[in-house]
Design a protein around this motif. Structure first.
Motif, PDB file in Angstrom:
ATOM      1  N   TYR A  29       9.019  -7.302 -60.747  1.00 42.39           N
ATOM      2  CA  TYR A  29      10.483  -7.666 -60.466  1.00 42.39           C
ATOM      3  C   TYR A  29      10.775  -8.402 -59.435  1.00 42.39           C
ATOM      4  O   TYR A  29      11.693  -9.496 -59.492  1.00 42.39           O
ATOM      5  N   LEU A  30      10.151  -8.329 -58.254  1.00 40.98           N
ATOM      6  CA  LEU A  30      10.137  -9.384 -57.066  1.00 40.98           C
ATOM      7  C   LEU A  30       9.960 -11.053 -57.573  1.00 40.98           C
ATOM      8  O   LEU A  30      10.710 -11.742 -57.214  1.00 40.98           O
ATOM      9  N   ASP A  31       8.749 -11.165 -58.273  1.00 44.69           N
ATOM     10  CA  ASP A  31       8.586 -12.261 -59.000  1.00 44.69           C
ATOM     11  C   ASP A  31       9.659 -12.686 -59.880  1.00 44.69           C
ATOM     12  O   ASP A  31       9.752 -14.019 -60.026  1.00 44.69           O
ATOM     13  N   LEU A  32      10.061 -11.954 -60.644  1.00 40.92           N
ATOM     14  CA  LEU A  32      11.100 -12.369 -61.611  1.00 40.92           C
ATOM     15  C   LEU A  32      12.195 -12.834 -60.604  1.00 40.92           C
ATOM     16  O   LEU A  32      12.938 -14.080 -61.102  1.00 40.92           O
ATOM     17  N   LYS A  33      12.766 -12.172 -59.598  1.00 38.71           N
ATOM     18  CA  LYS A  33      13.864 -12.656 -58.837  1.00 38.71           C
ATOM     19  C   LYS A  33      13.520 -14.011 -58.075  1.00 38.71           C
ATOM     20  O   LYS A  33      14.520 -15.078 -58.097  1.00 38.71           O
ATOM     21  N   ILE A  34      12.344 -14.210 -57.728  1.00 35.71           N
ATOM     22  CA  ILE A  34      12.024 -15.358 -57.169  1.00 35.71           C
ATOM     23  C   ILE A  34      12.006 -16.828 -58.160  1.00 35.71           C
ATOM     24  O   ILE A  34      12.422 -17.789 -57.803  1.00 35.71           O
ATOM     25  N   ASP A  35      11.381 -16.200 -59.373  1.00 35.66           N
ATOM     26  CA  ASP A  35      11.726 -17.200 -60.221  1.00 35.66           C
ATOM     27  C   ASP A  35      13.192 -17.660 -60.446  1.00 35.66           C
ATOM     28  O   ASP A  35      13.484 -18.929 -60.709  1.00 35.66           O
ATOM     29  N   GLU A  36      14.225 -16.799 -60.300  1.00 33.57           N
ATOM     30  CA  GLU A  36      15.757 -17.042 -60.670  1.00 33.57           C
ATOM     31  C   GLU A  36      16.174 -17.884 -59.263  1.00 33.57           C
ATOM     32  O   GLU A  36      16.866 -19.153 -59.379  1.00 33.57           O
ATOM     33  N   MET A  37      15.445 -17.643 -58.236  1.00 30.07           N
ATOM     34  CA  MET A  37      15.787 -18.517 -56.847  1.00 30.07           C
ATOM     35  C   MET A  37      15.235 -20.023 -57.217  1.00 30.07           C
ATOM     36  O   MET A  37      16.059 -20.918 -56.711  1.00 30.07           O
ATOM     37  N   ASN A  38      14.292 -20.146 -57.707  1.00 31.18           N
ATOM     38  CA  ASN A  38      13.684 -21.681 -58.011  1.00 31.18           C
ATOM     39  C   ASN A  38      14.307 -22.243 -58.971  1.00 31.18           C
ATOM     40  O   ASN A  38      13.989 -23.548 -59.316  1.00 31.18           O
ATOM     41  N   LEU A  43      16.478  -5.311 -51.435  1.00 30.17           N
ATOM     42  CA  LEU A  43      15.371  -6.050 -51.436  1.00 30.17           C
ATOM     43  C   LEU A  43      15.553  -7.597 -51.430  1.00 30.17           C
ATOM     44  O   LEU A  43      14.942  -8.263 -50.994  1.00 30.17           O
ATOM     45  N   TYR A  44      16.873  -7.588 -51.787  1.00 27.63           N
ATOM     46  CA  TYR A  44      17.381  -8.979 -52.029  1.00 27.63           C
ATOM     47  C   TYR A  44      17.243  -9.957 -50.549  1.00 27.63           C
ATOM     48  O   TYR A  44      17.047 -10.850 -50.386  1.00 27.63           O
ATOM     49  N   GLN A  45      17.435  -9.016 -49.527  1.00 22.39           N
ATOM     50  CA  GLN A  45      17.425  -9.596 -48.130  1.00 22.39           C
ATOM     51  C   GLN A  45      16.060 -10.092 -47.606  1.00 22.39           C
ATOM     52  O   GLN A  45      15.827 -10.739 -46.889  1.00 22.39           O
ATOM     53  N   TYR A  46      15.132  -9.591 -48.536  1.00 23.50           N
ATOM     54  CA  TYR A  46      13.692 -10.016 -48.315  1.00 23.50           C
ATOM     55  C   TYR A  46      13.129 -11.148 -49.092  1.00 23.50           C
ATOM     56  O   TYR A  46      11.761 -11.391 -49.053  1.00 23.50           O
ATOM     57  N   LEU A  47      13.935 -11.621 -50.038  1.00 23.24           N
ATOM     58  CA  LEU A  47      13.463 -12.403 -51.094  1.00 23.24           C
ATOM     59  C   LEU A  47      12.856 -13.671 -50.504  1.00 23.24           C
ATOM     60  O   LEU A  47      11.840 -14.230 -50.940  1.00 23.24           O
ATOM     61  N   ASP A  48      13.834 -14.217 -49.499  1.00 28.19           N
ATOM     62  CA  ASP A  48      13.209 -15.599 -48.768  1.00 28.19           C
ATOM     63  C   ASP A  48      12.129 -15.630 -48.219  1.00 28.19           C
ATOM     64  O   ASP A  48      11.128 -16.247 -48.212  1.00 28.19           O
ATOM     65  N   ILE A  49      11.811 -14.321 -47.602  1.00 24.17           N
ATOM     66  CA  ILE A  49      10.317 -14.258 -46.943  1.00 24.17           C
ATOM     67  C   ILE A  49       9.147 -13.942 -47.869  1.00 24.17           C
ATOM     68  O   ILE A  49       8.401 -14.630 -47.952  1.00 24.17           O
ATOM     69  N   TYR A  50       9.712 -13.351 -48.860  1.00 24.51           N
ATOM     70  CA  TYR A  50       8.689 -13.000 -50.028  1.00 24.51           C
ATOM     71  C   TYR A  50       8.379 -14.374 -50.700  1.00 24.51           C
ATOM     72  O   TYR A  50       6.934 -14.696 -51.012  1.00 24.51           O
ATOM     73  N   ARG A  51       9.441 -15.267 -51.127  1.00 23.72           N
ATOM     74  CA  ARG A  51       9.217 -16.408 -51.649  1.00 23.72           C
ATOM     75  C   ARG A  51       8.164 -17.181 -50.785  1.00 23.72           C
ATOM     76  O   ARG A  51       7.298 -18.061 -51.439  1.00 23.72           O
ATOM     77  N   GLU A  52       8.610 -17.406 -49.625  1.00 23.55           N
ATOM     78  CA  GLU A  52       7.731 -18.266 -48.671  1.00 23.55           C
ATOM     79  C   GLU A  52       6.384 -18.015 -48.592  1.00 23.55           C
ATOM     80  O   GLU A  52       5.362 -18.645 -48.459  1.00 23.55           O
ATOM     81  N   GLN A  53       6.021 -16.628 -48.703  1.00 29.17           N
ATOM     82  CA  GLN A  53       4.821 -16.249 -48.421  1.00 29.17           C
ATOM     83  C   GLN A  53       4.051 -16.465 -49.725  1.00 29.17           C
ATOM     84  O   GLN A  53       2.674 -16.464 -50.051  1.00 29.17           O
ATOM     85  N   ARG A  54       4.736 -16.268 -51.067  1.00 32.12           N
ATOM     86  CA  ARG A  54       3.944 -16.647 -52.362  1.00 32.12           C
ATOM     87  C   ARG A  54       3.769 -18.234 -52.373  1.00 32.12           C
ATOM     88  O   ARG A  54       2.679 -18.562 -52.751  1.00 32.12           O
ATOM     89  N   LYS A  55       4.404 -19.058 -51.654  1.00 31.93           N
ATOM     90  CA  LYS A  55       4.374 -20.516 -51.783  1.00 31.93           C
ATOM     91  C   LYS A  55       3.044 -20.794 -50.737  1.00 31.93           C
ATOM     92  O   LYS A  55       2.161 -21.484 -51.246  1.00 31.93           O
TER      93      LYS A  55
END
Length: 406
Positions: free
Chosen positions: A396-405, A308-320
């Motif tokens: 869990y995905l949202d927890l990882k996006i928090d770390e990216m931010n 799932l790490y390879q999709y985090l950027d896409i997921y984060r942009e969609q959340r934004k």
């Protein structure tokens, strides 16, 4: 002492024969990467390591490894004096004397003299030093030619990496023009260092690449702090071969050259040459993810391992774009802030340990009953079902996006 090597030789083989004739022992001449350049004839006066080198046109990897371990190669890379090498029976290496061939502060190659029927005297060792000087001029010409070839190949490689070919046919012609065989299956692999790659580090890397038997290095180049390679796995487990190679490369940099700071990233495996640029972008993505999540991705090398790490950027942009805020995660954070607890961190560890309470409790250094109580509190506060895989994956995905931010 008269110099028996003062007149010129047209061929490296003639030089090897002359040295053998003067010293009365079999001779091999190698470049700095242990590729065989020339060897003298011999009858029965040889050993298995020499035979393997002649057949394979390079010193076998197991021999090189042992010569590093016993200190022979480090000595040759530090001095222009002859070095006596004791036999290593397990790799078929008999007694020898070796000497490195230098140009200023750079080693160009080596001469190896077998001591099977004769032990070289002090006078012989002086002659061997003269032989090294005689071989130098020949190696210098070869070195210049090789450097020009590398520069041309690097230009070609950058043209590939920057997607400047319109067809795979055009790219194949580029490989063939440079006498390179286009890889049938390949990936882009990158080593990233903390600082710009210095000349010394580049030579150490090239040395390792030329002595590796794990994969075929088709092309390589440097981009400031990145060493970029087009690799072709040789076996029937290409993903495993690529990962094994990168692990070996990092280990050798650490053990032999005391370089510990590199990170590795490997893009996807492809067969179509036009996908090289895609594999390059994926390798860069691996490095970025490993920088963001260093502890949990430390043992990962390839894009296919990242999950799932390879999709985090896409997921984060969609959340934004959506302006979405995870309700359950927000409730947990608010509770932690108000009550000075660490339920959010406990949830993260629990999810990272695949919802295994025992393993997570050990990682958090708490009793299993303590974690079980926390999980119940989390479920109540965040209104989340921790037995529901979809809900757990989302938070869990949202927890990882928090770390990216952060």
């Amino acid at each position: 002492m008269k110099d028996p090597f003062k007149y010129g030789f047209d061929r490296a083989e003639d030089m090897a024969e002359r040295i053998s004739e003067v010293l009365e022992c079999p001779i091999t001449i190698e470049d700095v990467n242990h590729r065989l350049l020339a060897y003298s004839t011999h009858d029965n006066c040889t050993d298995p390591a020499r035979i393997s080198t002649i057949i394979g046109r390079r010193v076998p990897g197991k021999v090189i490894n042992n010569l590093w371990k016993d200190g022979t190669i480090p000595k040759l890379l530090a001095s222009d004096e002859p070095v006596r090498v004791k036999s290593i029976d397990e790799v078929g290496l008999g007694d020898r004397v070796a000497i490195s061939i230098w140009r200023n502060n750079e080693v160009l190659g080596f001469i190896w003299a077998l001591e099977i029927n004769k032990k070289l005297s002090d006078q012989d060792l002086e002659l061997l030093k003269k032989a090294a000087q005689a071989v130098k001029s020949k190696l210098l010409k070869m070195h210049v030619h090789e450097s020009e070839k590398v520069e041309r190949n690097q230009e070609f490689f950058w043209k590939i990496l920057t997607d400047n070919f319109s067809s795979s046919h055009e790219m194949k012609e580029g490989f063939q023009k440079r006498h390179l065989t286009p890889p049938s299956q390949y990936a882009i692999a990158i080593l990233k260092f903390n600082d710009e790659i210095a000349d010394a580090a580049e030579k150490q890397l090239l040395y390792l690449l030329n002595t590796s038997h794990h994969v075929q290095i088709v092309l390589s180049t440097i981009d400031y702090d990145q060493f970029i390679m087009l690799i072709e796995p040789k076996g029937d487990r290409p993903l495993y071969d690529a990962k094994t190679f990168m692990g070996w490369l990092l280990a050798q940099l650490s053990e032999r050259f005391n370089i510990h700071s590199a990170r590795s990233g490997v893009g996807g495996l492809y067969t179509n040459l036009l996908d090289i640029e895609k594999s390059y972008r994926q390798a860069l993505s691996v490095l970025l993810i490993k920088k963001r999540f260093p502890q949990e991705t430390n043992q990962l090398d390839t894009i296919s391992e990242l999950g799932l790490y390879q999709y985090l950027d896409i997921y984060r942009e969609q959340r934004k774009k959506d302006g979405f805020v995870n309700y359950s995660l927000r409730k947990l954070k608010e509770y932690d802030q108000k009550h000075h607890t660490n339920l959010t961190e406990s949830l993260k560890v629990f999810l990272e340990k695949d919802s295994n309470v025992n393993t997570a409790a050990k990682a958090l250094n708490v009793h299993i009953n303590t974690l079980s109580y926390r999980l119940k509190r989390m479920a109540d506060i965040a209104e989340i079902d921790l037995h529901n895989a979809k809900q757990k994956m989302t938070i869990y995905l949202d927890l990882k996006i928090d770390e990216m931010n952060l």
